[in-house]
Structure formats: structure tokens, C-alpha cells
Scaffold this motif. Structure first.
Motif, PDB file in Angstrom:
ATOM      1  N   ARG A 107      -0.343  73.008  31.275  1.00  0.00           N
ATOM      2  CA  ARG A 107       1.093  73.238  31.071  1.00  0.00           C
ATOM      3  C   ARG A 107       1.735  72.193  30.162  1.00  0.00           C
ATOM      4  NH1 ARG A 107       3.248  73.050  36.971  1.00  0.00           N
ATOM      5  NH2 ARG A 107       1.870  71.301  36.842  1.00  0.00           N
ATOM      6  N   LEU A 108       1.105  71.026  30.045  1.00  0.00           N
ATOM      7  CA  LEU A 108       1.713  69.918  29.317  1.00  0.00           C
ATOM      8  C   LEU A 108       1.077  69.666  27.952  1.00  0.00           C
ATOM      9  CD1 LEU A 108       1.951  67.403  32.312  1.00  0.00           C
ATOM     10  CD2 LEU A 108       3.650  69.085  31.571  1.00  0.00           C
ATOM     11  N   GLN A 109      -0.045  70.312  27.663  1.00  0.00           N
ATOM     12  CA  GLN A 109      -0.811  70.027  26.451  1.00  0.00           C
ATOM     13  C   GLN A 109      -0.017  70.151  25.160  1.00  0.00           C
ATOM     14  OE1 GLN A 109      -4.118  72.707  26.692  1.00  0.00           O
ATOM     15  NE2 GLN A 109      -5.321  71.315  27.967  1.00  0.00           N
ATOM     16  N   GLY A 110       0.914  71.060  25.106  1.00  0.00           N
ATOM     17  CA  GLY A 110       1.636  71.316  23.871  1.00  0.00           C
ATOM     18  C   GLY A 110       2.827  70.401  23.611  1.00  0.00           C
ATOM     19  N   ILE A 111       3.118  69.497  24.526  1.00  0.00           N
ATOM     20  CA  ILE A 111       4.257  68.596  24.344  1.00  0.00           C
ATOM     21  C   ILE A 111       3.910  67.560  23.272  1.00  0.00           C
ATOM     22  CG2 ILE A 111       5.771  66.890  25.423  1.00  0.00           C
ATOM     23  CD1 ILE A 111       5.078  68.211  28.123  1.00  0.00           C
ATOM     24  N   PRO A 112       4.736  67.432  22.248  1.00  0.00           N
ATOM     25  CA  PRO A 112       4.484  66.373  21.270  1.00  0.00           C
ATOM     26  C   PRO A 112       4.653  65.000  21.927  1.00  0.00           C
ATOM     27  CG  PRO A 112       6.123  67.933  20.454  1.00  0.00           C
ATOM     28  CD  PRO A 112       5.877  68.252  21.896  1.00  0.00           C
ATOM     29  N   VAL A 113       3.726  64.096  21.630  1.00  0.00           N
ATOM     30  CA  VAL A 113       3.781  62.742  22.180  1.00  0.00           C
ATOM     31  C   VAL A 113       3.779  61.740  21.032  1.00  0.00           C
ATOM     32  CG1 VAL A 113       2.634  61.026  23.629  1.00  0.00           C
ATOM     33  CG2 VAL A 113       2.592  63.433  24.298  1.00  0.00           C
ATOM     34  N   ILE A 114       4.788  60.882  21.040  1.00  0.00           N
ATOM     35  CA  ILE A 114       4.881  59.796  20.063  1.00  0.00           C
ATOM     36  C   ILE A 114       4.598  58.490  20.794  1.00  0.00           C
ATOM     37  CG2 ILE A 114       6.415  58.519  18.519  1.00  0.00           C
ATOM     38  CD1 ILE A 114       8.028  61.136  18.223  1.00  0.00           C
ATOM     39  N   LEU A 115       3.649  57.737  20.288  1.00  0.00           N
ATOM     40  CA  LEU A 115       3.408  56.402  20.810  1.00  0.00           C
ATOM     41  C   LEU A 115       4.209  55.428  19.964  1.00  0.00           C
ATOM     42  CD1 LEU A 115      -0.444  56.501  21.491  1.00  0.00           C
ATOM     43  CD2 LEU A 115       1.417  56.712  23.141  1.00  0.00           C
ATOM     44  N   ALA A 150      -6.741  59.925  21.371  1.00  0.00           N
ATOM     45  CA  ALA A 150      -6.284  60.308  22.714  1.00  0.00           C
ATOM     46  C   ALA A 150      -5.360  61.522  22.667  1.00  0.00           C
ATOM     47  CB  ALA A 150      -5.583  59.135  23.385  1.00  0.00           C
ATOM     48  N   GLY A 151      -4.856  61.842  21.465  1.00  0.00           N
ATOM     49  CA  GLY A 151      -4.029  63.036  21.338  1.00  0.00           C
ATOM     50  C   GLY A 151      -2.596  62.799  20.895  1.00  0.00           C
ATOM     51  N   ALA A 152      -2.288  61.600  20.419  1.00  0.00           N
ATOM     52  CA  ALA A 152      -0.924  61.325  19.956  1.00  0.00           C
ATOM     53  C   ALA A 152      -0.596  62.175  18.735  1.00  0.00           C
ATOM     54  CB  ALA A 152      -0.763  59.842  19.620  1.00  0.00           C
ATOM     55  N   ASP A 153       0.627  62.655  18.688  1.00  0.00           N
ATOM     56  CA  ASP A 153       1.104  63.387  17.516  1.00  0.00           C
ATOM     57  C   ASP A 153       1.615  62.440  16.449  1.00  0.00           C
ATOM     58  OD1 ASP A 153       0.965  66.345  18.323  1.00  0.00           O
ATOM     59  OD2 ASP A 153       1.866  65.368  20.055  1.00  0.00           O
ATOM     60  N   ALA A 154       2.082  61.280  16.869  1.00  0.00           N
ATOM     61  CA  ALA A 154       2.545  60.248  15.942  1.00  0.00           C
ATOM     62  C   ALA A 154       2.344  58.899  16.610  1.00  0.00           C
ATOM     63  CB  ALA A 154       4.000  60.454  15.571  1.00  0.00           C
ATOM     64  N   TYR A 155       2.138  57.891  15.781  1.00  0.00           N
ATOM     65  CA  TYR A 155       1.933  56.525  16.263  1.00  0.00           C
ATOM     66  C   TYR A 155       2.842  55.639  15.424  1.00  0.00           C
ATOM     67  CZ  TYR A 155      -0.744  52.512  18.029  1.00  0.00           C
ATOM     68  OH  TYR A 155      -1.141  51.361  18.664  1.00  0.00           O
ATOM     69  N   LEU A 156       3.896  55.123  16.039  1.00  0.00           N
ATOM     70  CA  LEU A 156       4.878  54.333  15.321  1.00  0.00           C
ATOM     71  C   LEU A 156       4.863  52.886  15.816  1.00  0.00           C
ATOM     72  CD1 LEU A 156       7.852  56.848  15.482  1.00  0.00           C
ATOM     73  CD2 LEU A 156       6.192  56.570  13.639  1.00  0.00           C
ATOM     74  N   LEU A 198       9.709  66.536  24.303  1.00  0.00           N
ATOM     75  CA  LEU A 198       9.085  65.436  23.577  1.00  0.00           C
ATOM     76  C   LEU A 198       8.868  64.283  24.536  1.00  0.00           C
ATOM     77  CD1 LEU A 198       8.389  64.017  20.795  1.00  0.00           C
ATOM     78  CD2 LEU A 198      10.775  63.278  20.781  1.00  0.00           C
ATOM     79  N   ILE A 199       7.775  63.553  24.331  1.00  0.00           N
ATOM     80  CA  ILE A 199       7.512  62.336  25.099  1.00  0.00           C
ATOM     81  C   ILE A 199       7.365  61.194  24.109  1.00  0.00           C
ATOM     82  CG2 ILE A 199       5.888  61.113  26.596  1.00  0.00           C
ATOM     83  CD1 ILE A 199       5.129  63.871  27.759  1.00  0.00           C
ATOM     84  N   VAL A 200       8.108  60.120  24.354  1.00  0.00           N
ATOM     85  CA  VAL A 200       7.966  58.881  23.585  1.00  0.00           C
ATOM     86  C   VAL A 200       7.496  57.829  24.579  1.00  0.00           C
ATOM     87  CG1 VAL A 200       9.099  57.146  22.170  1.00  0.00           C
ATOM     88  CG2 VAL A 200       9.823  59.541  22.021  1.00  0.00           C
ATOM     89  N   SER A 201       6.356  57.213  24.282  1.00  0.00           N
ATOM     90  CA  SER A 201       5.774  56.269  25.224  1.00  0.00           C
ATOM     91  C   SER A 201       5.231  55.047  24.502  1.00  0.00           C
ATOM     92  CB  SER A 201       4.632  56.940  25.996  1.00  0.00           C
ATOM     93  OG  SER A 201       3.996  56.019  26.861  1.00  0.00           O
ATOM     94  N   ASP A 202       5.312  53.934  25.170  1.00  0.00           N
ATOM     95  CA  ASP A 202       4.645  52.723  24.706  1.00  0.00           C
ATOM     96  C   ASP A 202       3.194  52.784  25.181  1.00  0.00           C
ATOM     97  OD1 ASP A 202       4.017  50.134  23.826  1.00  0.00           O
ATOM     98  OD2 ASP A 202       5.859  49.277  24.629  1.00  0.00           O
ATOM     99  N   ILE A 203       2.352  51.942  24.648  1.00  0.00           N
ATOM    100  CA  ILE A 203       0.985  51.842  25.155  1.00  0.00           C
ATOM    101  C   ILE A 203       0.957  50.876  26.329  1.00  0.00           C
ATOM    102  CG2 ILE A 203      -1.344  51.006  24.643  1.00  0.00           C
ATOM    103  CD1 ILE A 203      -1.042  52.205  21.870  1.00  0.00           C
ATOM    104  N   ARG A 204       1.695  49.807  26.215  1.00  0.00           N
ATOM    105  CA  ARG A 204       1.762  48.813  27.290  1.00  0.00           C
ATOM    106  C   ARG A 204       2.848  49.240  28.271  1.00  0.00           C
ATOM    107  NH1 ARG A 204       1.597  43.957  23.044  1.00  0.00           N
ATOM    108  NH2 ARG A 204      -0.650  43.903  22.728  1.00  0.00           N
ATOM    109  N   LEU A 205       2.406  49.673  29.427  1.00  0.00           N
ATOM    110  CA  LEU A 205       3.331  50.146  30.457  1.00  0.00           C
ATOM    111  C   LEU A 205       3.073  49.403  31.756  1.00  0.00           C
ATOM    112  CD1 LEU A 205       2.872  53.973  29.834  1.00  0.00           C
ATOM    113  CD2 LEU A 205       4.772  52.572  29.068  1.00  0.00           C
ATOM    114  N   GLY A 206       4.080  49.329  32.591  1.00  0.00           N
ATOM    115  CA  GLY A 206       3.888  48.767  33.914  1.00  0.00           C
ATOM    116  C   GLY A 206       3.128  49.756  34.789  1.00  0.00           C
TER     117      GLY A 206
END
Length: 96
Positions: free
Chosen positions: A63-71, A87-93, A38-46
Motif C-alpha cells: 500500500r505504501l510502495q508508490g509514495i515518493p520519498v525524499i531523503l 533503498a528506493g529513494a526518489d530524491a536525495y537532497l 509524500l515522505i521527507v525523511s532524514d537518514i539519522r533518526l532517533g
């Protein structure tokens, strides 16, 4: 600590999107290639890449396409959510 207690073997925090993308692409753990669960990422990054560009890079890599990404972000306007999902987010919190 909570994630380790729940059985996750590795949690990796990255200072920016470039480092996170490198960690995802390298994917080495115990001498075996493993993609993140799983990847959890902010939109505003350094750095030079924001969270949307990071997400698009993840979705382009086979290889990475199937990883769930939560913004997880403070950007809560509808247009921002639409951009994240397109962009492909699985969830936007929204951050509180």
C-alpha cells in the motif's frame, strides 16, 4: 504554515521512524484510509530505525510502495547517496 496555505490538508511531523511508519500504515484521516502524498525523511533518526531502514520498510509495504520519498540529510558522501537510491529513494537532497 506554508504547506497549509498551498492546499495541503495535513502535514504530520514524527519524532522517529517507528512513529512515522505507524502513521503511514494506519493512514486514517476523516475515517478514510489515505496514504501520505509524500515522505521527507532524514537518514539519522532517533529510535531503533534509521532513515534507510524506514525507507526499506515503506518499499516492502504494497500500500505504501508508490509514495515518493525524499531523503533530506547531512550525509552527503557518494556512498551514502548510492545507499539511499538503492533503498528506493526518489530524491536525495543534502542539507546545507
Amino acid at each position: 504554515q506554508y504547506l497549509f496555505d498551498q492546499g495541503y490538508h495535513q502535514v504530520t511531523a514524527c519524532p522517529n521512524a517507528e512513529v512515522a511508519l505507524n502513521v503511514c500504515e494506519e493512514g486514517r484521516y476523516n475515517n478514510q484510509y489515505q496514504v501520505p502524498d509524500l515522505i521527507v525523511s532524514d537518514i539519522r533518526l532517533g529510535g531503533d530505525m534509521d532513515g534507510i531502514a524506514f525507507l526499506r520498510s515503506i518499499r516492502r509495504e504494497k500500500r505504501l510502495q508508490g509514495i515518493p520519498v525524499i531523503l533530506l540529510t547531512a550525509k552527503i558522501e557518494t556512498k551514502d547517496r548510492i545507499k539511499g537510491y538503492r533503498a528506493g529513494a526518489d530524491a536525495y537532497l543534502a542539507k546545507p
